[in-house]
Scaffold this active site. Structure first.
Site, PDB file in Angstrom:
ATOM      1  N   ASP A 182      -9.272  -4.935  -5.266  1.00  0.00           N
ATOM      2  CA  ASP A 182      -8.782  -3.880  -4.376  1.00  0.00           C
ATOM      3  C   ASP A 182      -9.447  -2.555  -4.743  1.00  0.00           C
ATOM      4  OD1 ASP A 182      -7.334  -2.083  -2.820  1.00  0.00           O
ATOM      5  OD2 ASP A 182      -5.426  -3.121  -3.134  1.00  0.00           O
ATOM      6  N   SER A 230       0.842  -1.194   0.000  1.00  0.00           N
ATOM      7  CA  SER A 230       0.000   0.000   0.000  1.00  0.00           C
ATOM      8  C   SER A 230       0.882   1.250   0.000  1.00  0.00           C
ATOM      9  CB  SER A 230      -0.959  -0.021   1.192  1.00  0.00           C
ATOM     10  OG  SER A 230      -1.972   0.948   1.052  1.00  0.00           O
ATOM     11  N   HIS A 279      -7.694  -5.407  -0.669  1.00  0.00           N
ATOM     12  CA  HIS A 279      -6.529  -4.685  -0.155  1.00  0.00           C
ATOM     13  C   HIS A 279      -5.852  -5.517   0.934  1.00  0.00           C
ATOM     14  CE1 HIS A 279      -4.133  -1.109  -0.172  1.00  0.00           C
ATOM     15  NE2 HIS A 279      -4.261  -0.926   1.121  1.00  0.00           N
TER      16      HIS A 279
END
Length: 439
Positions: free
Chosen positions: A389, A308, A418
């Site tokens: 995601d 991320s 995610h």
């Protein structure tokens, strides 16, 4: 005398009462334990097992609504589909007589993703699921522009940062150390005099040479915790934060900082020289300064890995610091942020999705967009993302992946959102260890 006889009797009662309370507590906990599976599942199955389609090819999604693992008869579902993360092109309802049906979600004539969302109401509860189909996903090109002075901008910034003493303070933390790994709290000066970043250093106790590994954090304002797993795999690792917040900060002060930084990604977005992420990106280079100065560093292997925001910082570090040898980046944030200005999904934090932009903000982001750092990478990399995601949409992450021209290995797990599977983590670690010669 009465007291003499009453005492053992009362102790026995107390013992029974304590046992009763204990059993009651266990019973209550058992009753309140969340179910590990769903009572009703919506299963979406693409007619291509890899969820990938050619341009102008229609994608058909099989919809199954299952209760107790069996189809729910005559259930009505609501659905919507269209380009990923944008306003749906179509909404509708569909009755599944045998709990199973199909929805044609259309096609695309340019590379990208289409998204189907489905929900069903059963016995007063709402159940949801979604799926994305990729159209020529490895042909997706970024929308963000590359500033002509990009290289000079970052060379100058690093040179200026190098004038500031590292002023490293390293404190052993035996309470976090293990039988095989020593843990230290590290404070490094960065960006300005008196401005610091913090990290937890984990080192194998064998005092042998080891590769060094930087593990930058995901998004948010939070206190970091020690991670010893990289050291257990043979790396000297540094897990960092980005906001200058010591993990030992008083909780009251921490909450004040957290509130102040809740939208940190937007701070000074209209000024490329003072944008918030400038100190963050330079902090990654500063972390490599520290790691490469350690006497136990094997003098040849520098690794960066994260997911991320951490995946973004992994690519940034490799793009501007040529000491890095290998990276592993998962679903990088801050990728192709201008996507929403071009009628397609952009990266976290979707900063231009609300059209809150200006020429200054858009120009600033060009110097910080992960796509432009990805274009500068010259070393081997391991990458991974999932199609479901919504935080770091695959349109944006693949814009970055496709911009990398260096040797790369990409693991796509379409079903993941995610987050990532242990199997993917294991592949990443095996890849990094093989590259660094760790047996």
């Amino acid at each position: 005398m009465p007291f003499y006889f009453f005492k053992p009797f009362s102790m026995k009662l107390l013992s029974y009462f304590s046992l009763f309370l204990g059993l009651l507590t266990i019973s209550l906990r058992a009753q309140n334990t969340p179910a590990p599976i769903k009572l009703v599942n919506i299963v979406l199955t693409a007619n291509h097992p890899d969820w990938n389609y050619r341009l102008n090819e229609a994608a058909t999604i099989k919809v199954s609504v299952l209760k107790h693992g069996s189809p729910v008869e005559n259930v009505e579902i609501e659905y919507q589909y269209g380009p990923e993360q944008l306003t749906p092109e179509k909404k509708g309802t569909l009755k599944l007589e045998n709990g199973v049906g199909e929805i044609n979600i259309g096609t695309m004539n340019t590379p990208g993703f289409r998204q189907l969302k489905v929900e069903a109401k059963i016995d007063g509860y709402v159940y949801k699921d979604e799926i994305k189909a990729g159209y020529a996903p490895f042909e997706i090109q970024p929308t963000v522009s590359m500033p002509k002075d990009f290289d000079n901008f970052w060379k100058k910034a690093i040179a200026e940062n190098n004038k500031i003493p590292l002023d490293a303070v390293v404190t052993h933390k035996p309470e976090f150390s293990t039988a095989t790994v020593d843990v230290y709290l590290v404070r490094l000066q960065n960006y300005q005099l008196g401005h610091y970043l913090y990290g937890y250093l984990s080192k194998p106790k064998d005092n042998k040479p080891h590769p060094v590994l930087l593990n930058p954090p995901g998004a948010g304002v939070k206190k970091i915790t020690p991670i010893t797993s990289f050291a257990e795999q043979g790396f000297i690792s540094l897990t960092t934060e980005i906001h200058g917040i010591s993990p030992e900060m008083d909780e009251k002060d921490f909450q004040k900082e957290r509130e102040k930084l809740k939208d940190y990604w937007a701070i000074n977005l209209d000024n490329k020289d003072n944008y918030y992420y400038k100190s963050v990106y330079l902090g990654c280079v500063r972390a490599i300064d520290f790691l490469s100065s350690l006497p136990e560093f094997d003098k040849k292997n520098v690794v960066v890995t994260g997911g991320s925001q951490g995946g973004a910082l992994t690519i940034v570090t490799a793009g501007i610091d040529k000491r890095v040898n290998y990276i592993s980046s998962f679903y990088p944030a801050l990728s192709d942020n201008s996507g929403y200005l071009n009628n397609r999904a952009g990266g976290w934090p979707a900063m231009f999705s609300d059209k809150n932009n200006s020429p200054e903000k858009i120009k600033t982001m060009e110097y910080y967009d992960i796509v432009n750092f990805a274009k500068k990478i010259t070393i081997p990399g391991f990458y991974s993302t999932g199609y479901n995601d919504n935080t770091c949409p695959p349109t944006s992450t693949l814009s970055a992946f496709n911009s990398v021209k260096a040797p790369k290995e990409i693991v796509i797990t379409p079903i993941s959102a995610h987050w990532r599977f242990k199997e993917t983590d294991d592949k990443s670690m095996k890849w990094l260890k093989e590259k660094c010669g760790i047996e």
